[in-house]
Design a protein around this motif. Sequence first.
Motif, PDB file in Angstrom:
ATOM      1  N   THR A  94       0.836  -1.140  -0.115  1.00 42.76           N
ATOM      2  CA  THR A  94       0.123  -0.162  -0.089  1.00 42.76           C
ATOM      3  C   THR A  94       0.798   1.392  -0.219  1.00 42.76           C
ATOM      4  OG1 THR A  94      -1.819  -1.118   1.065  1.00 42.76           O
ATOM      5  CG2 THR A  94      -1.748   1.290   1.234  1.00 42.76           C
ATOM      6  N   ASN A  95       1.868   1.531   0.904  1.00 43.56           N
ATOM      7  CA  ASN A  95       2.640   2.656   1.137  1.00 43.56           C
ATOM      8  C   ASN A  95       3.579   2.839   0.013  1.00 43.56           C
ATOM      9  OD1 ASN A  95       0.995   2.514   3.064  1.00 43.56           O
ATOM     10  ND2 ASN A  95       2.620   2.712   4.641  1.00 43.56           N
ATOM     11  N   VAL A  96       4.599   1.785  -0.245  1.00 41.01           N
ATOM     12  CA  VAL A  96       5.475   1.910  -1.149  1.00 41.01           C
ATOM     13  C   VAL A  96       5.044   1.867  -2.578  1.00 41.01           C
ATOM     14  CG1 VAL A  96       7.777   1.201  -1.862  1.00 41.01           C
ATOM     15  CG2 VAL A  96       7.441   1.270   0.548  1.00 41.01           C
ATOM     16  N   ALA A  97       4.470   0.462  -3.051  1.00 40.44           N
ATOM     17  CA  ALA A  97       4.120   0.585  -4.301  1.00 40.44           C
ATOM     18  C   ALA A  97       2.903   1.341  -4.485  1.00 40.44           C
ATOM     19  CB  ALA A  97       3.518  -0.934  -4.521  1.00 40.44           C
ATOM     20  N   GLY A  98       1.842   1.597  -3.473  1.00 44.91           N
ATOM     21  CA  GLY A  98       0.839   2.602  -3.809  1.00 44.91           C
ATOM     22  C   GLY A  98       1.551   3.940  -4.198  1.00 44.91           C
ATOM     23  N   SER A  99       2.565   4.415  -3.451  1.00 44.16           N
ATOM     24  CA  SER A  99       3.168   5.720  -4.104  1.00 44.16           C
ATOM     25  C   SER A  99       3.883   5.696  -5.178  1.00 44.16           C
ATOM     26  CB  SER A  99       4.206   6.156  -2.581  1.00 44.16           C
ATOM     27  OG  SER A  99       3.424   6.267  -1.725  1.00 44.16           O
ATOM     28  N   LEU A 100       4.341   4.755  -5.350  1.00 44.13           N
ATOM     29  CA  LEU A 100       5.184   4.612  -6.757  1.00 44.13           C
ATOM     30  C   LEU A 100       4.008   4.635  -7.862  1.00 44.13           C
ATOM     31  CD1 LEU A 100       7.701   4.126  -8.485  1.00 44.13           C
ATOM     32  CD2 LEU A 100       7.244   1.621  -8.375  1.00 44.13           C
ATOM     33  N   THR A 146       8.642   2.159   5.295  1.00 43.34           N
ATOM     34  CA  THR A 146       8.039   2.524   4.176  1.00 43.34           C
ATOM     35  C   THR A 146       7.914   3.924   3.947  1.00 43.34           C
ATOM     36  OG1 THR A 146       5.743   2.689   5.092  1.00 43.34           O
ATOM     37  CG2 THR A 146       6.373   0.579   4.183  1.00 43.34           C
ATOM     38  N   LYS A 147       7.992   4.894   5.038  1.00 46.18           N
ATOM     39  CA  LYS A 147       7.751   6.261   4.841  1.00 46.18           C
ATOM     40  C   LYS A 147       9.195   6.835   4.230  1.00 46.18           C
ATOM     41  CE  LYS A 147       3.510   7.396   5.800  1.00 46.18           C
ATOM     42  NZ  LYS A 147       2.716   8.082   5.010  1.00 46.18           N
ATOM     43  N   MET A 148      10.315   6.076   4.946  1.00 46.15           N
ATOM     44  CA  MET A 148      11.566   6.503   4.590  1.00 46.15           C
ATOM     45  C   MET A 148      11.994   6.359   3.193  1.00 46.15           C
ATOM     46  SD  MET A 148      15.077   5.523   6.135  1.00 46.15           S
ATOM     47  CE  MET A 148      14.950   3.764   5.545  1.00 46.15           C
ATOM     48  N   VAL A 149      11.490   5.018   2.808  1.00 53.94           N
ATOM     49  CA  VAL A 149      11.576   4.703   1.375  1.00 53.94           C
ATOM     50  C   VAL A 149      11.155   5.713   0.369  1.00 53.94           C
ATOM     51  CG1 VAL A 149      11.217   2.968  -0.274  1.00 53.94           C
ATOM     52  CG2 VAL A 149      12.133   2.507   1.669  1.00 53.94           C
ATOM     53  N   ILE A 150       9.774   6.000   0.690  1.00 54.71           N
ATOM     54  CA  ILE A 150       9.020   7.071  -0.151  1.00 54.71           C
ATOM     55  C   ILE A 150       9.773   8.425   0.042  1.00 54.71           C
ATOM     56  CG2 ILE A 150       6.719   8.310  -0.540  1.00 54.71           C
ATOM     57  CD1 ILE A 150       5.484   5.864   1.289  1.00 54.71           C
ATOM     58  N   GLU A 151      10.370   8.704   0.872  1.00 52.32           N
ATOM     59  CA  GLU A 151      11.049  10.107   0.882  1.00 52.32           C
ATOM     60  C   GLU A 151      12.209  10.056   0.076  1.00 52.32           C
ATOM     61  OE1 GLU A 151      12.495  11.907   4.643  1.00 52.32           O
ATOM     62  OE2 GLU A 151      10.379  11.834   5.477  1.00 52.32           O
ATOM     63  N   SER A 152      12.982   8.878   0.059  1.00 49.35           N
ATOM     64  CA  SER A 152      13.692   8.719  -0.848  1.00 49.35           C
ATOM     65  C   SER A 152      13.321   8.647  -2.493  1.00 49.35           C
ATOM     66  CB  SER A 152      14.662   7.359  -0.683  1.00 49.35           C
ATOM     67  OG  SER A 152      15.104   7.211   0.460  1.00 49.35           O
ATOM     68  N   MET A 153      12.332   8.210  -2.706  1.00 51.65           N
ATOM     69  CA  MET A 153      11.835   8.133  -3.910  1.00 51.65           C
ATOM     70  C   MET A 153      11.387   9.358  -4.328  1.00 51.65           C
ATOM     71  SD  MET A 153       9.095   4.709  -3.364  1.00 51.65           S
ATOM     72  CE  MET A 153       7.640   5.435  -4.373  1.00 51.65           C
ATOM     73  N   LEU A 154      10.863  10.190  -3.733  1.00 48.82           N
ATOM     74  CA  LEU A 154      10.583  11.745  -3.853  1.00 48.82           C
ATOM     75  C   LEU A 154      11.931  12.581  -4.194  1.00 48.82           C
ATOM     76  CD1 LEU A 154       8.076  12.776  -1.388  1.00 48.82           C
ATOM     77  CD2 LEU A 154       7.490  11.507  -3.272  1.00 48.82           C
ATOM     78  N   ALA A 155      13.062  12.262  -3.464  1.00 49.70           N
ATOM     79  CA  ALA A 155      14.303  12.789  -3.731  1.00 49.70           C
ATOM     80  C   ALA A 155      14.708  12.539  -5.251  1.00 49.70           C
ATOM     81  CB  ALA A 155      15.449  12.572  -2.724  1.00 49.70           C
ATOM     82  N   ASP A 156      14.721  11.096  -5.481  1.00 45.09           N
ATOM     83  CA  ASP A 156      15.284  10.695  -6.823  1.00 45.09           C
ATOM     84  C   ASP A 156      14.348  11.059  -7.777  1.00 45.09           C
ATOM     85  OD1 ASP A 156      17.085   9.389  -5.534  1.00 45.09           O
ATOM     86  OD2 ASP A 156      16.112   7.206  -5.316  1.00 45.09           O
ATOM     87  N   TYR A 157      12.957  11.321  -7.688  1.00 47.61           N
ATOM     88  CA  TYR A 157      12.231  11.667  -8.779  1.00 47.61           C
ATOM     89  C   TYR A 157      12.271  13.183  -9.130  1.00 47.61           C
ATOM     90  CZ  TYR A 157       9.203   7.569  -9.866  1.00 47.61           C
ATOM     91  OH  TYR A 157       8.422   6.639 -10.439  1.00 47.61           O
ATOM     92  N   ALA A 158      12.634  14.071  -7.929  1.00 52.08           N
ATOM     93  CA  ALA A 158      12.932  15.359  -7.980  1.00 52.08           C
ATOM     94  C   ALA A 158      14.279  15.511  -9.008  1.00 52.08           C
ATOM     95  CB  ALA A 158      13.382  15.817  -6.794  1.00 52.08           C
TER      96      ALA A 158
END
Length: 334
Positions: A94-100, A146-158
């Motif tokens: 939900t959290n990681v795959a959903g955010s992706l 999961t929240k830390m991973v999503i934060e990293s995803m945001l930095a990488d997408y940025a």
Amino acid sequence: MTKPTILVTGGAGFIGSQVCKTLAAAGFLPVAYDNLSNGYAWAVRWGPLERGDLRDGAGLRDVLRRHRPAAVMHFAALIEVGESVRDPARFYDTNVAGSLSLLEAMRAEGVDDLIFSSTAAVYGMPAHTPVVETLPLRPINPYGVTKMVIESMLADYAAAYGLRFGTLRYFNAAGGDPEADIGEAHDPESHLIPLVLDVALGVRPEIAIFGDDYPTPDGTCVRDYIHVCDLARAHLLALRRLLDGGESLTVNLGNGAGHSVREVIETARRVTGHPVPARLAPPRPGDPPVLVADCARAVADLGWRQERAALDVIVADAWRWRQRWRASPPVDAR
Ligand code: UFG
């Protein structure tokens, strides 16, 4: 002039619905995107509800195409720490795959601005309090991971795709809408203040105090309770910053003041005028003794200030909602 639209995932939940109310008051049209697994249709009152799942990329793209939001606010997530330990797969899904899935839908539809709900849980057991954003991220449960991973995803997408984000790390979200239109209604409830208020209402017999041998003034854990309305205003400020072309940012959101479990119970007794029987229970594994935010960055970068910081106000607003909700549950409340 048509109002700018903001897509709010989790807009039927406790914090998401309060932010929708704040957005509407500020001249935006909030479109809630929620699968109602933990949120409620009655909480969606300031704009349309699009019922859907985060992992449904095609559905998300369809919603983005139809509503053309200026930005997305992303609240939808599983949040219960204990459940994340018992069933981490659901949290990663939900959290990681959903955010992706959400990020990919945004990328495909050309939506670049995102406000993200992160958590103090990314810090784990921080070595220093008050907690500053530059401390290392060392979550100690799958929820925080999961929240830390999503934060990293945001930095990488940025860096790669030009996403612009505002990551808001909440400490203990609490309180309730001062008009009692909406409020906290988790099922099952695990948070201290609503549990204590249920005891005051007489629907639970007592509150368990998880440990009183911590290195704190009264031996019980100290947390930083932040009013949901103060959280909501911080979201609005972060949104405006992005829409005005400001840089991405990551900030803590708390009161900057700690209160112990016993102080919360005492405050509830005073505010409600009801007895709140308490009993000592074993400490909960993984509970840091003290978790208090340093909010200087939110103040400096967002111009944010708490307006409902006092614990009495937080408890009184939660109490008003609790009484109303228990007295006449909204029609679709489970
Ligand atoms: N507590 C009790 N009895 C209860 C419930 C809670 O004594 O019945 C205590 C906890 O041990 C803790 C404090 O009350 O010291 C607050 O507990 P909550 O469960 O309300 O909140 P947490 O601080 O455990 O969790 C919050 C957020 C999480 C987030 C976490 C970060 O709700 O989403 O902070 O550490 F992950």
